[in-house]
Design a protein around this motif. Structure first.
Motif, PDB file in Angstrom:
ATOM      1  N   PHE A 146      46.195   4.604  17.226  1.00 49.88           N
ATOM      2  CA  PHE A 146      45.601   3.287  17.481  1.00 49.88           C
ATOM      3  C   PHE A 146      44.207   3.144  16.865  1.00 49.88           C
TER       4      PHE A 146
ATOM      5  N   GLU B  96      51.229   2.452  27.802  1.00 45.97           N
ATOM      6  CA  GLU B  96      52.048   2.760  26.624  1.00 45.97           C
ATOM      7  C   GLU B  96      52.532   4.194  26.591  1.00 45.97           C
TER       8      GLU B  96
ATOM      9  N   ARG C  55      42.075   0.533  24.935  1.00 46.93           N
ATOM     10  CA  ARG C  55      42.694  -0.413  25.862  1.00 46.93           C
ATOM     11  C   ARG C  55      44.165  -0.650  25.504  1.00 46.93           C
ATOM     12  N   LEU C  56      44.483  -0.479  24.204  1.00 52.20           N
ATOM     13  CA  LEU C  56      45.869  -0.676  23.747  1.00 52.20           C
ATOM     14  C   LEU C  56      46.831   0.353  24.340  1.00 52.20           C
TER      15      LEU C  56
ATOM     16  N   TRP D 206      42.146  -0.224  12.158  1.00 51.24           N
ATOM     17  CA  TRP D 206      41.972  -1.655  12.424  1.00 51.24           C
ATOM     18  C   TRP D 206      41.350  -2.323  11.223  1.00 51.24           C
TER      19      TRP D 206
ATOM     20  N   HIS E 192      40.441  -8.192  19.385  1.00 57.56           N
ATOM     21  CA  HIS E 192      40.792  -7.248  20.438  1.00 57.56           C
ATOM     22  C   HIS E 192      39.591  -6.987  21.358  1.00 57.56           C
TER      23      HIS E 192
END
Ligand SMILES: [Zn+2]
Length: 409
Positions: A87, A69, A64-65, A90, A98
């Motif tokens: 990405f 982008e 989703r990030l 984490w 998130h």
């Protein structure tokens, strides 16, 4: 997800259109459904169209990030993948936060169950558990499809540096880690073979045996890219679908994600084995993937489902209509799939792929239902065609999961 109560829907989809529908829920499941009855005192009124909860069969929450982008600079799927790998690191607390945001967005789009295809194993089960905790916190059903991921390609090349955290080392260690995860209310643990690229034949058999012994869903990415098929043909002398057949992986409990570059023989094999195909059209568009032969797969005997995959878009109705519309452009014909079939892909067949008794509003099923309405719009008889082509995630006004209201506008 053990709610009890009465809901009264102005119009509902029960496999057919119905008016004044009383849904009686006890302990999170539907006890009875009655049509054509006035609302009794105490029933919650649902104005608009009430349909079964939507199933998001394939999601990678972390991606989703990437939304917005990497829409400049060009490239192909493999270049996108290199960007995506930026990405994947984490810590559990950040991933929980998130994932809550991602799942809330899904709930507001009418998604009542999500299949998280999960391969971020750098901290063992920590990130998988963060997904489970986030889903429970928000009240969405989750099927955690924990993926075995062991190698960099079909020739057995080692993992690239960015892929190292995806791997358990071998399939037995994958299984031992899986043993630590447990089903719970609203949570199903299920298995995945990342792809024929990432898992060797023997390990594939270990994963599929693990899934079948426990009667849990099994998912695999299949033939999204021509390069995977070419490499498979070169090394294994067969297509990825034929390889899965050879290793005994195909079956009605298997969901194959994408299935874009499949041959006539593959289609026959997938159909004969009753494999569910999950299309992810908005992501496939975003990545420049080709359009898969979904019509031929459905005619061969496959059920269909849809997923938001990279979450470039979070809208299951958009996925369902894109499944059809992409094929119109590819084939030059209209109405390749009937609207009822698209709705079934977005609900009942998707829920089956995720292992949930849901996706239909009838007695015995989980009480998961979604109401949509277009304020200011004309009153209109509920029909699947208008639902799929005229409604979107933004029209969702109410969501009930397990007899608990999780979205109310
Ligand atoms: Zn995927």
């Amino acid at each position: 997800m053990n709610g009890t109560g009465l809901w009264h829907a102005e119009q509902a989809w029960l496999g057919h259109r119905a008016e004044n529908v009383l849904i009686d829920v006890e302990g999170g499941r539907i006890r009875s459904v009655e049509e054509g009855v006035p609302a009794p005192p105490g029933a919650i009124a649902l104005k608009g169209w009430t349909i079964p909860g939507l199933a998001n069969v394939h999601s990678h929450a972390f991606q989703r990030l990437l939304r917005g982008e990497i829409e400049s600079g060009g490239g192909d799927f493999w270049e996108w993948r290199a960007e995506m790998y930026r990405f994947t690191e984490w810590d559990a607390a950040d991933y929980f936060k998130h994932a809550r945001f991602v799942f809330r967005e899904m709930l507001e789009a009418g998604i009542t169950a999500v299949g998280e295809f999960h391969y971020l194993h750098g901290h063992g089960n920590e990130l998988g558990e963060a997904l489970i905790d986030a889903a429970r916190e928000e009240g969405i059903r989750i099927t955690l499809l924990d993926a075995c991921y062991l190698r960099g390609g079909l020739d057995g090349r080692p993992l690239e540096a960015e892929q190292l955290t995806f791997s358990d080392g071998d399939a037995d260690r994958w299984a031992r880690r899986m043993d630590q995860l447990q089903d719970a209310d609203g949570v199903r643990i299920a298995a995945a073979i990342h792809s024929v690229r990432a898992v060797d034949s023997e390990s594939m058999r270990i994963v599929s045996t693990y899934a079948r012994e426990r009667r849990i869903p099994l998912h695999v990415h299949l033939a999204e890219q021509a390069a995977e098929v070419e490499e498979c043909m070169h090394i294994e002398k067969c297509t990825p679908a034929e390889l899965l057949e050879r290793e005994g992986v195909l079956g009605p409990d298997l969901t194959a994600i994408h299935a874009i570059h499949v041959s006539d023989h593959d289609i026959e094999l997938l159909g004969q084995n009753g494999v569910c195909i999950c299309a992810c059209p908005t992501t496939e568009r975003d990545l420049g993937d080709h359009v898969g032969p979904l019509d031929a797969l459905a005619r061969a005997g496959c059920s269909l489902s849809v997923g938001s995959d990279s979450n470039a878009v979070t809208d299951i109705l958009e996925e369902a209509r894109a499944l059809e519309l992409d094929q119109r452009r590819a084939s030059g014909t209209r109405v390749v799939h009937q609207p009822e079939a698209l709705l079934r892909a977005a609900t009942a067949d998707g829920m089956r792929a995720l292992g949930w008794d849901a996706g239909e509003i009838r007695a015995g099923m989980f009480a998961d239902f979604v109401t949509l309405d277009q304020p200011g719009g004309l009153w209109r008889e509920l029909n699947p065609a208008y639902l799929v082509y005229g409604f979107s995630a933004c029209d969702v006004t109410n969501v009930v999961i397990g007899g608990t209201t999780v979205v109310s506008q």
